[in-house]
Write an enzyme that holds these catalytic residues in place. Sequence first.
Site, short mmCIF file in Angstrom:
data_model
loop_
_atom_site.label_atom_id
_atom_site.label_comp_id
_atom_site.label_asym_id
_atom_site.label_seq_id
_atom_site.Cartn_x
_atom_site.Cartn_y
_atom_site.Cartn_z
N CYS A 74 -9.91 -18.60 -24.85
CA CYS A 74 -11.07 -18.50 -23.96
C CYS A 74 -10.95 -17.20 -23.16
O CYS A 74 -9.99 -17.03 -22.39
CB CYS A 74 -11.09 -19.70 -23.02
SG CYS A 74 -12.41 -19.63 -21.80
N THR A 76 -13.00 -16.19 -20.81
CA THR A 76 -13.38 -16.42 -19.42
C THR A 76 -12.18 -16.90 -18.60
O THR A 76 -12.00 -16.50 -17.45
CB THR A 76 -14.54 -17.44 -19.35
OG1 THR A 76 -15.51 -17.09 -20.35
CG2 THR A 76 -15.21 -17.44 -18.01
N CYS A 189 -16.36 -13.90 -26.39
CA CYS A 189 -16.33 -15.33 -26.05
C CYS A 189 -16.02 -16.04 -27.36
O CYS A 189 -16.64 -15.74 -28.40
CB CYS A 189 -17.68 -15.78 -25.50
SG CYS A 189 -17.84 -17.58 -25.34
#
Length: 277
Positions: A74, A76, A189
């Site tokens: 991930c 983020t 992403c």
Amino acid sequence: MQPSPILFFDSGIGGLSVVKEARVLLPEHAYVYVADDAAFPYGAWEEEALKVRLVDLFGGLIARFSPSLIVIACNTASTLAIADLRADYPGQPFVGTVPAIKPAAERTCSGLVSVLATPGTVKRQYTRDLISQYAAKCHVRLVGSENLARLAEQYMREGFVDEEAVRAEITPCFMEHEGSRTDIVVLACTHYPFLVNRMRKTAPWPVDWIDTSEAIARRALTLARELPAPSRGEGPDIALFTSGAPPASLRRLVSGFGFGLVEEKVSAEGEPGLLRS
Ligand code: DGL
């Protein structure tokens, strides 16, 4: 329980794009997949609150599974918390996932590159530092998408996505400047590789879409070679959803990726229970 598994982590099911590559390179390891779906999507979270959540959650997961390796599939989460996680759990090897800005800068011919990511990843200092370190000579446009991760999950679960919605999300990636055009879009992403064919179809012109899934799996392979020989043990690979209540379509999807499912909430203490929020 499987001994010392490799633990893959994402806010949702996008991290399965990395699992898919890892299954080829690291078939002999036991896997645990953790989706923090109770907190999905991560893109809009306030940074400090998300960092606290991640550090707590990983404390519980490390205590519970003693993973040989953790792959944070991930962007983020990695761009926000990888340094804190390494500092807080020093004996624990981690592989992070961060935007592939360096390879994009090396590969572009036009010098016009876009980074397509969650709103969280595009505002991170980590991402901006990658640009000044590796792509100072390029024109890099950061495109934060509010909806693509959710659209990717819908596509993965239902096999259908509104192509016009995909087109609207990717259109800002395409720049024209003094006769040159964007020639690289970085998929920053882990959900996005699942939509890349729809992106190709709806893009205004062809570009190179950089997907880092295989590179992340290769990095995991390099680190795994330094670990004691894996043993798969008896049990199935397991997937955990922090909501404790994934819909049937998600259960089917993760079992298609080789996971027997354990449906339970995951606590910071590593036992089933309510997640601290
Ligand atoms: N898959 C995650 C990433 O790589 C983020 C998805 C989300 O939570 O919005 O950034």
